[in-house]
Design a protein around this motif. Structure first.
Motif, PDB file in Angstrom:
ATOM      1  N   LEU A 116      65.559 108.729 -18.438  1.00 36.55           N
ATOM      2  CA  LEU A 116      64.156 108.504 -18.788  1.00 36.55           C
ATOM      3  C   LEU A 116      63.240 109.540 -18.148  1.00 36.55           C
ATOM      4  O   LEU A 116      63.379 109.881 -16.970  1.00 36.55           O
ATOM      5  CB  LEU A 116      63.712 107.106 -18.364  1.00 36.55           C
ATOM      6  N   ARG A 117      62.294 110.026 -18.927  1.00 35.14           N
ATOM      7  CA  ARG A 117      61.238 110.926 -18.464  1.00 35.14           C
ATOM      8  C   ARG A 117      59.906 110.390 -18.982  1.00 35.14           C
ATOM      9  O   ARG A 117      59.868 109.608 -19.946  1.00 35.14           O
ATOM     10  CB  ARG A 117      61.454 112.345 -18.992  1.00 35.14           C
ATOM     11  N   PHE A 118      58.820 110.835 -18.369  1.00 32.68           N
ATOM     12  CA  PHE A 118      57.515 110.280 -18.711  1.00 32.68           C
ATOM     13  C   PHE A 118      56.459 111.381 -18.778  1.00 32.68           C
ATOM     14  O   PHE A 118      56.446 112.287 -17.940  1.00 32.68           O
ATOM     15  CB  PHE A 118      57.085 109.242 -17.673  1.00 32.68           C
ATOM     16  N   ASP A 119      55.602 111.274 -19.771  1.00 33.09           N
ATOM     17  CA  ASP A 119      54.402 112.103 -19.842  1.00 33.09           C
ATOM     18  C   ASP A 119      53.206 111.238 -19.481  1.00 33.09           C
ATOM     19  O   ASP A 119      53.096 110.096 -19.941  1.00 33.09           O
ATOM     20  CB  ASP A 119      54.203 112.659 -21.260  1.00 33.09           C
ATOM     21  N   ARG A 120      52.345 111.796 -18.654  1.00 31.45           N
ATOM     22  CA  ARG A 120      51.103 111.129 -18.241  1.00 31.45           C
ATOM     23  C   ARG A 120      51.372 109.770 -17.598  1.00 31.45           C
ATOM     24  O   ARG A 120      50.669 108.796 -17.859  1.00 31.45           O
ATOM     25  CB  ARG A 120      50.155 110.995 -19.434  1.00 31.45           C
ATOM     26  N   TYR A 121      52.422 109.722 -16.765  1.00 29.13           N
ATOM     27  CA  TYR A 121      52.679 108.488 -16.020  1.00 29.13           C
ATOM     28  C   TYR A 121      51.538 108.264 -15.037  1.00 29.13           C
ATOM     29  O   TYR A 121      51.122 109.181 -14.334  1.00 29.13           O
ATOM     30  CB  TYR A 121      54.019 108.564 -15.280  1.00 29.13           C
ATOM     31  N   PRO A 122      50.995 107.052 -14.954  1.00 30.94           N
ATOM     32  CA  PRO A 122      49.845 106.817 -14.064  1.00 30.94           C
ATOM     33  C   PRO A 122      50.232 106.988 -12.597  1.00 30.94           C
ATOM     34  O   PRO A 122      51.419 106.912 -12.240  1.00 30.94           O
ATOM     35  CB  PRO A 122      49.450 105.371 -14.374  1.00 30.94           C
ATOM     36  N   PRO A 123      49.262 107.215 -11.729  1.00 30.02           N
ATOM     37  CA  PRO A 123      49.563 107.359 -10.291  1.00 30.02           C
ATOM     38  C   PRO A 123      50.302 106.131  -9.767  1.00 30.02           C
ATOM     39  O   PRO A 123      49.923 104.993 -10.072  1.00 30.02           O
ATOM     40  CB  PRO A 123      48.174 107.489  -9.654  1.00 30.02           C
ATOM     41  N   ARG A 124      51.329 106.372  -8.970  1.00 31.04           N
ATOM     42  CA  ARG A 124      52.136 105.240  -8.502  1.00 31.04           C
ATOM     43  C   ARG A 124      51.332 104.299  -7.618  1.00 31.04           C
ATOM     44  O   ARG A 124      51.587 103.091  -7.615  1.00 31.04           O
ATOM     45  CB  ARG A 124      53.374 105.751  -7.762  1.00 31.04           C
ATOM     46  N   TRP A 125      50.364 104.834  -6.866  1.00 30.15           N
ATOM     47  CA  TRP A 125      49.565 103.942  -6.027  1.00 30.15           C
ATOM     48  C   TRP A 125      48.751 102.980  -6.894  1.00 30.15           C
ATOM     49  O   TRP A 125      48.567 101.808  -6.528  1.00 30.15           O
ATOM     50  CB  TRP A 125      48.636 104.737  -5.102  1.00 30.15           C
ATOM     51  N   ALA A 126      48.283 103.467  -8.057  1.00 28.78           N
ATOM     52  CA  ALA A 126      47.507 102.606  -8.951  1.00 28.78           C
ATOM     53  C   ALA A 126      48.394 101.533  -9.573  1.00 28.78           C
ATOM     54  O   ALA A 126      48.000 100.361  -9.678  1.00 28.78           O
ATOM     55  CB  ALA A 126      46.837 103.442 -10.032  1.00 28.78           C
TER      56      ALA A 126
END
Length: 309
Positions: free
Chosen positions: A162-172
């Protein structure tokens, strides 16, 4: 552990991947429709393997519901706990699962059991029977049902690269997951914020696209990550109906006889997906589609390395 090793496959998954490669390579120029059908078949087989822990748990629940003898010294709930532990031990001893992933599954178990204890105390659902392996009115096999979700999540990360584009910030995502988890408890005492949280989950992830491939030699496929949340939530709802039919637990509306779990539960499972993804991403860090190549062959093109022992 290097980034490449982190994404490595178990020995059985390597064989599954090799089978997928042979089947997909055999297509040649035999037509686009045939190619899509074969890719879908490979996708289905890999998804089935990712669900193996949950499928075995459902088989245990149904089997003991239909055939567990009455009047034996070992209660059905205790037999389910021992069976779940045996499944987990076998997967580790057979090297079908890594020790690193076990920590994620244990975390799912703890998070789920804590919620079970609270929810049964306030009457959201209840468990019948009795046994030795209970805590605060909750049989310990309940935590393994959450662990089954964790097992599935870590497997799909590996199996589909799995890969992601525009993954949100992990802290959020982590803050939102904490808020969702807190609302599962807090809505019994204060305003239920599930619809606000649902809107926040959608807003945070709406631009994120998940990329996957059925084999490292095949083209990337893509889907909105929210579509994957909804798809997994639906199949959890299906599994929940099977489990309640087998008497694993009982909702108030099922006290007079089994009936389908309301579709409104999909909202809860959709929110749970946000928590699940956050837990897994703290072991398997989300990677962009165009990640730099690494020495293990999993950051760029090439075949996966076997799982580090």
């Amino acid at each position: 552990m290097t980034s490449g090793q982190q994404w490595a496959l178990t020995s059985l998954e390597l064989r599954l991947d090799a089978w997928a490669h042979r089947r997909l390579a055999s297509l040649g120029g035999r037509g686009r429709a045939r190619g899509y059908l074969l890719e879908f078949a490979v996708f289905t087989v890999k998804q089935a393997w990712a669900c193996v822990f949950g499928a075995l748990m459902l088989a245990l629940l149904l089997g003991t519901h239909l055939w567990y003898p009455e009047g034996v010294a070992l209660s059905r709930s205790d037999a389910l706990v021992l069976g779940a532990v045996a499944i987990q031990a076998f997967m580790l001893l057979a090297r079908l699962e890594s020790g690193r992933e076990l920590w994620v599954i244990v975390l799912f178990h703890l998070v789920g059991t804590a919620m079970e204890i609270f929810k049964t105390a306030v009457g959201s659902w209840h468990y019948g029977g009795d046994g030795l392996f209970w805590i605060a009115g909750v049989p310990l096999y309940s935590g393994f049902m959450y662990a089954a979700v964790g097992s599935y999540m870590v497997r799909v990360f590996r199996l589909f690269d799995l890969r992601f584009d525009r993954y949100p910030p992990r802290w959020a995502t982590a803050l939102l997951a904490v808020a969702v988890y807190a609302n599962f408890f807090g809505h019994h005492y204060v305003v239920d914020s599930r619809w606000i949280l649902l809107a926040l989950v959608v807003a945070l992830n709406i631009r994120c696209v998940m990329h996957f491939r059925n084999h490292r030699s095949r083209p990337w496929r893509r889907m909105p990550i929210l579509a994957s949340f909804l798809g997994v939530a639906f199949f959890i709802w299906v599994a929940e109906n099977i489990a309640t039919f087998a008497g694993a637990w009982i909702y108030p509306n099922q006290a007079e006889g089994w009936e389908l779990v309301p579709l409104s539960k999909l909202v809860a499972w959709f929110l749970l997906m946000n928590i699940s993804v956050v837990l897994v991403t703290f072991v398997y860090r989300p990677r962009p589609l165009k990640a730099p190549e690494g020495p293990q062959g999993l950051e760029g093109p090439g075949e996966p390395a076997p799982l580090s022992r």
